[in-house]
Design a protein around this motif. Structure first.
Motif, PDB file in Angstrom:
ATOM      1  N   PRO A 188       0.714  -1.185   0.488  1.00 23.62           N
ATOM      2  CA  PRO A 188      -0.478  -0.052  -0.104  1.00 23.62           C
ATOM      3  C   PRO A 188       0.765   1.132  -0.210  1.00 23.62           C
ATOM      4  N   LEU A 189       2.079   0.986   0.279  1.00 24.80           N
ATOM      5  CA  LEU A 189       2.761   2.614   0.753  1.00 24.80           C
ATOM      6  C   LEU A 189       3.282   2.588  -0.866  1.00 24.80           C
ATOM      7  N   CYS A 190       3.919   1.007  -1.684  1.00 25.79           N
ATOM      8  CA  CYS A 190       4.132   1.657  -3.070  1.00 25.79           C
ATOM      9  C   CYS A 190       2.977   2.085  -4.175  1.00 25.79           C
ATOM     10  N   SER A 191       1.623   1.860  -3.800  1.00 22.12           N
ATOM     11  CA  SER A 191       0.304   2.498  -4.410  1.00 22.12           C
ATOM     12  C   SER A 191       0.281   4.185  -3.917  1.00 22.12           C
ATOM     13  N   ALA A 192      -0.017   4.718  -2.907  1.00 24.44           N
ATOM     14  CA  ALA A 192       0.653   5.833  -2.478  1.00 24.44           C
ATOM     15  C   ALA A 192       0.993   6.647  -2.790  1.00 24.44           C
ATOM     16  N   LEU A 193       1.927   6.022  -3.368  1.00 19.27           N
ATOM     17  CA  LEU A 193       3.546   6.863  -3.904  1.00 19.27           C
ATOM     18  C   LEU A 193       3.038   6.596  -5.418  1.00 19.27           C
ATOM     19  N   GLU A 194       3.124   5.657  -6.333  1.00 20.45           N
ATOM     20  CA  GLU A 194       2.482   5.742  -7.193  1.00 20.45           C
ATOM     21  C   GLU A 194       1.586   7.296  -7.497  1.00 20.45           C
TER      22      GLU A 194
END
Length: 911
Positions: free
Chosen positions: A829-835
């Motif tokens: 979910p962190l990667c999704s938020a940073l995307e």
């Protein structure tokens, strides 16, 4: 070099004599025995004179590994060719260190390369044993052997000298064949090459001369590769015309036999083996795993047969067994296939009946089926002789003639008792040993490195056993800084204490100190274990597997209960893969169990609670670290090292004032204590005392901190203070002076350099594009996109976001989705938020980052490190227009600690 005279053993400084061991033959078998003798004698501090007798120019090569033809490959994969039975990856790691970084355990190295490996390993063993073992190399042959009074042995040498030894190891390799199969007229022809591996044996073969190889095994394959060229036809003939099978391109795991085959009578044994091979082929699509599964049982099965049954096997089954068991490397098989397709290599099934000179100077060879082959040369490729004296070696001929050795089963090789020669009376009383090919009659499979290396280790143990002498008088052992005894001598103990001192102060060059300890005492188990642990936990440039194997060998021979527990703990940590679930894995459990038994083991405690590292125990909420530190307090009586760890634990608990007092007390006793400095840096930051924290820590870095292992992390802490003070110019200067790539590399660059850049960008304290590309170039791409820990993954995600690399960020998310539970539930979910940050979808980014805050502790690290997520959330909230939410977050932060940066950001929201 002149041979030593047959004198008595040379007395050592302590009055004991130095025994002499002679190894006859310095090819692969002799080199492996010498390696084991040197290393075991050094570990045990057994003085030894070792004499290697062989006419070859270089030890380790022998006939097999002297060939410089690049197509001559090993017929065992790299993973099976280590010199050490308990360190299977040793050869692969050697290749990686010597220019072949991409080699895998399934690859097939050149034979010449392997000879270099053997020579280098022997050389290193000799250097390691220097001072305990003296090594002499006699470039001559042993031609005879006689008993001397007192149980010693005298070897007669071809140069007229003699060597008197307490033990002799005959590592002579396979005996040369006699070419008994060849008709008399062929044996007498000058066009017949009986020993093709002799130097210059093939020099007279013309460029267009056709050649007949007699035999179609691995020797014939090797010669066919040497002789293959346009304009020449190479013929190969054997009774069956069968070539060795190739190894699989992608090896399968061995399949063990379904039952104990050794109890079966021979006829049923044969049927069961055939059934087992067929079933393996049906189940796994390949017969090779069955043969590989049989390999450990071959000696036991062979020894369970009668001589009549062995003879039946040789006559009926040996050829198909050898064809399938002794295989070609895939690249070799491909070359052979091409040569056959081009008709440059032609295979025949038959037996040679006669040979006659041809009018052009060559030979006409007639086969038993009536066919003829006109060739210029005939080469014997039928392989070695089965009898120990079949090649006319005067040493073996004399031993057999004098009754000091007797033939093995069916006359093959010689009879031994676990490698010790049996005499004509069936006794194994003389100090004469052999290994490898001479034991073929009793073991059958004994000529490959995996078998020879095991025999070499066993023979070294047997040879050294009588030289151990009476136990040394018990003396007071040296100790480490905390009073724990060390099983070594004073000089090695002093080096170990130096290394331990650097570990507990978090200073550089600990590995060098431990390496020096093991150089002074190669049998010092704790020194080897410490090196292995530093390599595994801290990334020190150490051959981890090798040091671990040395630690395991040494602690069995010399180690107390605490040292055995430590080595077992290190073994579990290195060999245990991290679990997918949260909480301690088997390696962590072993570490905790060790500390429960030996709370005063400071090295183990430093590993469990490292404070400034990327390892330690898998402790989600810090409770286990607290228990370990608090539970070991009694063993340290207020020692500054333990106080340093306790101060860090207390600041993690939020007990800031108490943590500060503890850290200052530790630093008063040891100003270089990195753990105490780290704790105090967090105390200053969390209490908002940024100016004092900046000045104090900056001064420490320039003085005591010059030798700190994690100096970059302390610079990062100063940068945080400067960032909180809203001093953008100072942050920029700090980054370029102490955190830029080149000064900081690897994971430290990702966690410290990259993190500070991104936080400065989020705080709008860095104008223009942040120079994060250099940071990513300083880190292995695999570490960024396929990290093994959630902590590294979190920092990799922010570095990729700073670089604007959306594709790489998505690759990291894909990796995390298939990794451990924390990466799946936090990093994905962190990667999704940073995307969403990169796509400027600010509402989506803010929702995702805010949802992550309660679970961030699971990734590890400190609250200050994890705060990078909150910094990004603040930026996203402002960009999304959620000014009230951002204001609430800033006000809560300012309630917790002062920050000119946060006050400036809050004022901006109010305007």
């Amino acid at each position: 070099m002149s041979a030593p005279s047959p004198e008595s053993p040379v007395p050592t400084a302590s009055g004991r004599t130095r025994p002499t061991v002679a190894v006859v033959g310095a090819g692969a078998a002799g080199a492996l025995v010498a390696v084991q003798l040197c290393e075991a004698a050094a570990r045990r501090r057994t003085p030894l004179d070792l004499v290697l007798i062989d006419p070859a120019a270089e030890a380790g090569r022998g006939v097999a590994y002297s060939t410089e033809v690049p197509e001559h490959r090993l017929n065992v994969p790299v993973g099976g060719m280590s010199c050490y039975p308990d360190d299977p990856g040793h050869f692969r790691r050697w290749l990686c260190r010597h220019g072949e970084s991409t080699v895998t355990a399934a690859d097939f190295a050149s034979r010449y390369r392997y000879g270099s490996y053997l020579a280098d390993t022997l050389g290193r063993a000799i250097i390691t044993a220097h001072g305990t073992v003296s090594v002499r190399r006699l470039r001559t042959r042993a031609t005879g052997c006689a008993e001397l009074p007192g149980g010693r042995v005298e070897l007669r040498l071809a140069d007229g000298g003699t060597v008197t030894a307490d033990s002799v190891v005959l590592a002579t390799g396979p005996a040369a064949g006699r070419s008994d199969w060849a008709p008399e007229e062929l044996r007498g022809s000058e066009r017949f090459i009986a020993r093709p591996w002799a130097p210059g044996a093939l020099d007279a073969v013309g460029a267009s001369d056709d050649v007949l190889l007699v035999g179609t095994g691995l020797t014939a394959v090797d010669l066919a590769l040497v002789l293959d060229r346009p304009g020449r036809t190479v013929h190969a003939v054997s009774r069956t015309g069968l070539l060795p099978q190739p190894h699989a391109l992608t090896p399968l795991q061995a399949v063990l036999p379904p039952r104990d085959l050794a109890v079966l009578p021979f006829a049923r044994l044969r049927r069961e083996v055939l059934r087992y091979v067929a079933e393996t082929r049906r189940t796994h699509g390949d017969w090779r795993p069955a043969f590989d599964g049989l390999r450990p049982w071959i000696a036991q099965l062979w020894q369970g047969l009668t001589d009549d049954e062995r003879a039946e096997f040789l006559g009926r089954d040996a050829t198909p067994w050898n064809v399938h068991r002794h295989r070609m490397a895939p690249s070799t098989a491909e070359t052979v296939t091409r040569a056959r397709a081009a008709r440059r290599l032609r295979i025949h099934a038959g037996r040679i009946a006669s040979a006659a000179p041809h009018e052009d100077g060559g030979l006409t060879v007639s086969l038993a089926d009536g066919g003829t082959l006109p060739v210029a040369w005939v080469v014997d490729c039928t392989g070695p002789g089965l009898r120990a004296d079949s090649g006319g070696d005067p040493l073996w001929t004399g031993l057999l003639g004098d009754g000091l050795a007797v033939p093995g089963p069916l006359g093959i090789g010689v009879a031994t008792d676990a490698g010790r020669l049996l005499d004509a009376a069936g006794r194994a009383e003389r100090p004469l040993f052999t290994l490898g090919a001479p034991r073929r009659g009793e073991l059958w499979e004994t000529t490959a490195i995996p078998e020879i290396r095991t025999q070499a280790k066993e023979i070294a143990e047997a040879v050294l056993a009588p030289f151990a002498g009476a136990p040394r008088p018990v003396r007071r052992r040296p100790t480490d800084q905390f009073g724990l005894p060390l099983s070594t001598h004073a000089a090695a103990a002093a080096s170990f204490r130096g290394g331990l001192g650097r570990v507990i102060t978090v200073r550089a060059k600990a590995a060098e100190a431990f390496a020096r300890a093991t150089e002074l005492d190669p049998g010092f188990a704790l020194g080897h274990a410490a090196l292995a642990l530093l390599g595994h936990e801290c990334g020190a440039e150490v051959d981890v597997a090798r040091e671990l194997a040395d630690a395991q060998r040494s602690v069995r021979e010399r180690g107390d209960e605490r040292e055995r527990s430590f080595v077992e703990m290190v073994t579990r940590r290195i060999e245990t893969r991290p679990t997918a679930a949260d909480g301690p894995d088997a390696g962590d459990q072993a570490l905790v169990a060790h500390l429960d038994r030996f709370p005063g083991d400071a090295f183990a405690l430093a590993v469990a609670v490292p404070t400034i590292a990327f390892s330690g125990i898998g402790d989600i909420d810090g409770s286990l670290a607290r228990r370990l530190v608090e539970g070991t307090a009694g063993a340290y009586d207020g020692h500054w090292f333990h106080t340093s760890l306790l101060s860090f634990v207390r600041q993690e608990q939020g007990r800031i004032d108490e943590a500060g007092e503890l850290a200052r007390a530790a630093l008063a006793a040891e100003p270089a204590s990195g753990h105490a400095v780290h704790a105090l840096a967090h105390v200053h930051y969390e209490s908002g005392d940024h100016a004092a924290g900046r000045d104090w820590l900056d001064g420490w870095i320039g003085a005591q901190g010059r030798g700190a292992v994690h100096r970059a992390h302390f610079s990062w802490h100063v940068g945080l203070h400067e960032l909180a003070l809203d001093d953008a110019a100072a942050v920029r200067r700090r980054w370029y002076a102490q955190l830029a790539p080149g000064q900081v590399n690897g994971v430290r660059a990702l966690v410290d350099s990259g993190s500070l850049l991104w936080r400065a960008r989020m705080a709008q304290s860095w104008s223009g594009r942040v120079p994060v590309d250099g940071v990513l170039d300083a880190v292995a791409r695999e570490l960024v996109e396929r990290p093994s820990t959630a902590f590294t993954a979190l920092h990799g995600a922010f570095a990729l976001t700073a670089a604007g690399d959306l594709a790489a960020l998505r690759r990291l998310r894909t990796h995390a989705a298939g990794a451990d539970q924390v990466q799946r539930e936090v990093v994905v979910p962190l990667c999704s938020a940073l995307e969403a940050v990169l796509e400027e979808e600010w509402n989506t980014a803010a929702r995702g980052l805010r949802a992550l805050l309660p679970s961030l502790r699971r990734v590890g690290g400190s609250a200050a490190q994890r705060e990078v997520v909150e910094e990004t959330l603040l930026y996203a909230l402002v960009e999304a227009g959620h000014r009230d939410t951002a204001r609430d977050l800033l006000e809560r932060r300012l309630d917790r600690r002062a920050s000119p940066l946060d006050r400036r950001r809050l004022a901006g929201l109010g305007a």
